[in-house]
Design an enzyme around this catalytic site. Structure first.
Site, short mmCIF file in Angstrom:
data_model
loop_
_atom_site.label_atom_id
_atom_site.label_comp_id
_atom_site.label_asym_id
_atom_site.label_seq_id
_atom_site.Cartn_x
_atom_site.Cartn_y
_atom_site.Cartn_z
N SER A 561 84.87 -43.65 115.23
CA SER A 561 83.93 -44.40 114.40
C SER A 561 83.95 -43.82 112.98
CB SER A 561 82.54 -44.36 115.02
OG SER A 561 81.69 -45.31 114.43
N ASP A 646 83.77 -55.01 119.36
CA ASP A 646 83.03 -53.96 118.67
C ASP A 646 82.17 -54.57 117.56
OD1 ASP A 646 82.12 -51.68 117.35
OD2 ASP A 646 84.00 -50.61 117.65
N HIS A 681 82.25 -51.08 120.99
CA HIS A 681 82.30 -49.79 120.32
C HIS A 681 82.34 -48.61 121.29
CE1 HIS A 681 82.06 -47.62 116.54
NE2 HIS A 681 81.10 -46.85 117.02
#
Length: 709
Positions: A561, A646, A681
Site C-alpha cells: 500500500s 481494491d 486491498h
C-alpha cells in the site's frame, strides 16, 4: 571411482536442468502493453501517460492485459509451484486449526470466536452467565460464505437487551458493506438491508434504533450518519448528520459507559465530535468542540466528566484533559496528564478505580496504571526491546482486571489478565505453534540504530535464528511502511518462521512517517518531508550491508500500500542495493491519483501527501512519484501484486507501473505481476487462502536465493 563418476554425472545433470529452466524462462516473453498517448497538463507542466487507458475497469482490453500478466506469472513461477505448496502446508501446519479466542464478558454474556478444523472462516458464539452454559452460535461464517469468492463479515453489534445483533457483509472486497439485523431468539434475519455502509452500527438504548455510516457511491468516503428504526424502510431512514468537507470522513459509536451515542468526524489533522444521550435517540446531537484545523481530540465518558485525549496547546505528543458534561468546549478543558516531550500518549482505558494509559517512550509500548484516588501508579514491566503490548477487549467497568496482549519477535502472542491491585499476571492463552519444530530459544532478536543521511538515528528491529554469522552472506528481508503515523511494532509471526528457518534475517525499519518515536517522527515523514521516509529506508539498507548482516546480492525489500509507494521510490533511487523487491498493492501513481478527487480516499489524503493542485506540492510529489520517475536503468527482481476490486489503491496503479517498467528497464531481471481477480486491498478473505499469497511471495524470495525446499 564409480561413485565419483556418479557425482560428476549427477552434477552435470543438475546444471543442465537448471540451464534448461533458465532457457525456458528466456523463451517466455512478457506481455507488452499497448501505448495510447494521454497528455496530462497542470501548472504548465505536461506529463505523457501512455498507459492511462488501464483506468477503464470495464474495458475488455484491460481485463485481457491483467490475465496475460497472470498467465506470464504462472509460467515464470511454474518451477516453484511445489515449493509454494510445501510452504503453504508448512505455514498451515503451524496453525491450530480448531482454535478459539479467550472469551470476554459483556452485558451478562461471554463472547468468543472459534475456528473448526479445515474451515477458512470463524464461528461467532456466546454463552449466558458462565462458560459452562450451552453455546449459542451467532454466526457460522463458513456457511454464510458458501458460493462466494470473497466474504467478509464485520461490525457485529448486539442490542442492549441481548436479543438482536446487527452485522455487515461485503462480498466484493470493495469495503462496501450491507447491514442487516438478526433476531437471536428466533434466528430470523430481517429483510431490511442497508446498502453501501462501512459495516459498523450502534444501537440506541431503546433496542430498536440503529445509527450507521453510509458511503459516497463514487469515492467510498463515509460521509453521512443515518438513523434506522427496525421495521421501517431503510430507503426512508433519517439523515442525522452529513459531513460536507470532502477531506473528512464520519463514523458513529457508543461510549464505554453506554450512556452516549457519539458521531466522530476526522481528517488527517483535525477531529470533531457530536454527542447524544443513548436513551434519547430522537434528540439532537450536540457538537462537543467545533472543529479547528490542526486540533485533534478524542473523548471518553466517565462519571461527571468527559476525558479528552488531545494535542491542544501544541501538545505534539498529546495530553489528557477533562471537562464537565455540560461544558464540553475547549475553554473548559483542564489537564489530567500534561504533555511530555519524550512520551507519546496513544490511548486510555477507563475503569471504576483505575485510569489505564497506553504510552510510547523511545519506541517501546508502555502500559501505565493510575488510581483515580491518587494513591499510586505503576507501569506493567516488559523486559526487551522487540516486543508489542497493547490493551485488549475490556468492556467491564467495575473490575480490577485489565486484559492486555503481548508478543515479541521471538515470543508467540499471549493474552494476559493483569490484576491492577495485586499486580499479578494470569496468562489466559499463549498462541500455539504446531508442527513440533518451533522453540523460541532457537531465535534471537535485537534493536539496532542506523544513521540517516541527515544524522537522524533510525531504529531497526531484527530477528533471526541463533548461530548466524554476520559475514554478508545472509539473505535479509527488510520491511517497512512509513506513512499516516502508522507504527509497525515488532510482532511475532508463525508464517515468518518459514523464512527464518531457511536462514533469512527479518528486519523492520521504523522509518519516519510512522509514530514509533513520537508524533514528530510522523511529522518528519509527510508532506514536504516525505522523502525522509525513502532515504531512511535506503540508509537502513546501507547500514545493514555495512554491518555485514547481508549484502546487495542477498538483500530484499518489501512493503504494501503506502509501503508499496516506498518500494517504488526506493527502486528508482537505489536499485543497486536490492536483489529482489515485493511491492504489494502499491500506491505508485501518486500525482495522477491525488489530482483525481473522484477516486476513493483522495480528498482525505491531502494532509498526508499534499494537494498537487497547488504547484509547490505538485513539484515535490513529482520528485518522488514512483510511476513518474521510472527511467531507463537496471531494476531489481520484482514481484508486484494487486486486487482487481481494491478500493484503496486502484488496480491500475501497479498495472501501469509494471507496464512502464517493462518498457524502460535495461536489465534481464524478473518482473512478475499478479492480480487477484476476486479480491481487494486485503487480499483473500479466508485464513488459509491468504497463506497461499504469502507462500507465493516467500517462494519468490527463496527462488532468488537458490533455496528450493
Amino acid at each position: 571411482m564409480k561413485y565419483l563418476i556418479f557425482i560428476i554425472l549427477f552434477g552435470n545433470f543438475t546444471f543442465a536442468l537448471a540451464q534448461k529452466q533458465n532457457d525456458l524462462k528466456k523463451e517466455i516473453l512478457p506481455p507488452k502493453a499497448k501505448k495510447i498517448e494521454k497528455k496530462l497538463e497542470i501548472h504548465g507542466d505536461v506529463r505523457v501517460d501512455n498507459y492511462y487507458w488501464m483506468n477503464e475497469r470495464e474495458n475488455p482490453e484491460v481485463t485481457n492485459y491483467l490475465n496475460e500478466e497472470n498467465e506470464y506469472n504462472e509460467q515464470m513461477t511454474a518451477h516453484t509451484k511445489q515449493l509454494q505448496e510445501e510452504l503453504f502446508n508448512e505455514m498451515k501446519g503451524r496453525i491450530k486449526e480448531d482454535d478459539k479466542s479467550v472469551p470476554y464478558k459483556l452485558n451478562g454474556y461471554w463472547y468468543l470466536t472459534r475456528f473448526e478444523k479445515g474451515k477458512d472462516y470463524p464461528i461467532y458464539s456466546r454463552k449466558k452467565r458462565d462458560l459452562q452454559a450451552g453455546e449459542e452460535v451467532l454466526f457460522n461464517v463458513n456457511e454464510m460464505a458458501e458460493g462466494f469468492d470473497y466474504y467478509s463479515l464485520g461490525g457485529l453489534n448486539v442490542s442492549p437487551d441481548n436479543k438482536l445483533v446487527a452485522f455487515g457483509v461485503d462480498t466484493l472486497s470493495r469495503r462496501k458493506y450491507t447491514i442487516q439485523v438478526k433476531n437471536l431468539e428466533t434466528g430470523e434475519i430481517y429483510d431490511e438491508k442497508i446498502e453501501n455502509t462501512t459495516g459498523g452500527s450502534t444501537w440506541a438504548a431503546d433496542n430498536k434504533t440503529l445509527f450507521y455510516s453510509k458511503k459516497d457511491e463514487t469515492t467510498l468516503r463515509p460521509y453521512r450518519i443515518y438513523k434506522h428504526v427496525l421495521g421501517t424502510d431503510p430507503a426512508k431512514d433519517e439523515l442525522v448528520f452529513e459531513e460536507t468537507d470532502e477531506t473528512f470522513g464520519t463514523y458513529v459509536y457508543k461510549s464505554k459507559s453506554r450512556e452516549y451515542i457519539i458521531i466522530g468526524s476526522g481528517s488527517t489533522l483535525t477531529t470533531e465530535y457530536r454527542i447524544l444521550k443513548a436513551d434519547n435517540p430522537e434528540g439532537e446531537f450536540k457538537v462537543f468542540q467545533p472543529r479547528e484545523r490542526g486540533l485533534e481530540y478524542s473523548i471518553s465518558h466517565y462519571g461527571d466528566h468527559f476525558y479528552v485525549l488531545t494535542n491542544k496547546d501544541k501538545a505534539v505528543n498529546f495530553k489528557l484533559m477533562k471537562t464537565p458534561l455540560d461544558k464540553t468546549e475547549k475553554e473548559h478543558w483542564v489537564d489530567v496528564i500534561p504533555h511530555r516531550e519524550d512520551y507519546l500518549l496513544e490511548d486510555i482505558d477507563i475503569f471504576k478505580k483505575y485510569l489505564v494509559v497506553s504510552e510510547r517512550n523511545n519506541g517501546l509500548n508502555k502500559i501505565r496504571i493510575i488510581r483515580w484516588d491518587n494513591s499510586g501508579e505503576h507501569y506493567i514491566p516488559f523486559d526487551n526491546e522487540t516486543y508489542t503490548a497493547y490493551t485488549s477487549i475490556n468492556p467491564a467497568f467495575d473490575t480490577d482486571i485489565l486484559r492486555y496482549t503481548y508478543n515479541s519477535l521471538t515470543t508467540p502472542t499471549s493474552v494476559v489478565d493483569y490484576n491492577m491491585e495485586t499486580k499479578e499476571k494470569t496468562v489466559l492463552k499463549e498462541q500455539e505453534v504446531l508442527g513440533g519444530k518451533f522453540n523460541k530459544e532457537n531465535y534471537t532478536s535485537e534493536r539496532i540504530w542506523a544513521t540517516a543521511e541527515d544524522g537522524t538515528k533510525i531504529p531497526v528491529s531484527l530477528v533471526y535464528r541463533k548461530g548466524i554469522k554476520l559475514d554478508g552472506t545472509n539473505p535479509l528481508l527488510q520491511y517497512a511502511y512509513g506513512s499516516y503515523g502508522s507504527t509497525i511494532d515488532p510482532y511475532f509471526s508463525t508464517v515468518r518462521l518459514s523464512l527464518l528457518d531457511r536462514g533469512f534475517i527479518y528486519a523492520i525499519a521504523h522509518i519516519r512517517g510512522g509514530e514509533y518515536l513520537g508524533r514528530n517522527w510522523y511529522e518528519d515523514g509527510k508532506l514536504f518531508s516525505k522523502c525522509n521516509t525513502f532515504t531512511d529506508y535506503i540508509d537502513v539498507s546501507k547500514y545493514l550491508i555495512e554491518q555485514k548482516y547481508t549484502s546487495p546480492d542477498h538483500l530484499y525489500a518489501m512493503g504494501g500500500s503506502a509501503g508499496g509507494l516506498l518500494m517504488g521510490a526506493v527502486v528508482n533511487m537505489a536499485p543497486e542495493l536490492y536483489n529482489g523487491v515485493i511491492a504489494a498493492v502499491p500506491f505508485v501513481d501518486v500525482v495522477t491519483t491525488m489530482l483525481d478527487d473522484s477516486i476513493p480516499l483522495t480528498t482525505g489524503e491531502y494532509d498526508e501527501w499534499g494537494n498537487p493542485n497547488n504547484k509547490e506540492y505538485y513539484d515535490y510529489m513529482m520528485s518522488y512519484s514512483p510511476y513518474d520517475n521510472v527511467v531507463a536503468q537496471d531494476y531489481p527482481n520484482m514481484l508486484v501484486t494487486t486486487g482487481l476490486h481494491d478500493s484503496q489503491v486502484q488496480y491500475w496503479e501497479p498495472a501501469k507501473w509494471v507496464a512502464k517498467l517493462r518498457e524502460l528497464k535495461t536489465d534481464n531481471n524478473i518482473l512478475l505481476f499478479h492480480t487477484n481477480m476476486e479480491a481487494g486491498h486485503g487480499g483473500a478473505s479466508g485464513r488459509f487462502e491468504a497463506l497461499r499469497e504469502v507462500a507465493e511471495e516467500y517462494a519468490f524470495l527463496l527462488d532468488l536465493e537458490g533455496i528450493r525446499e
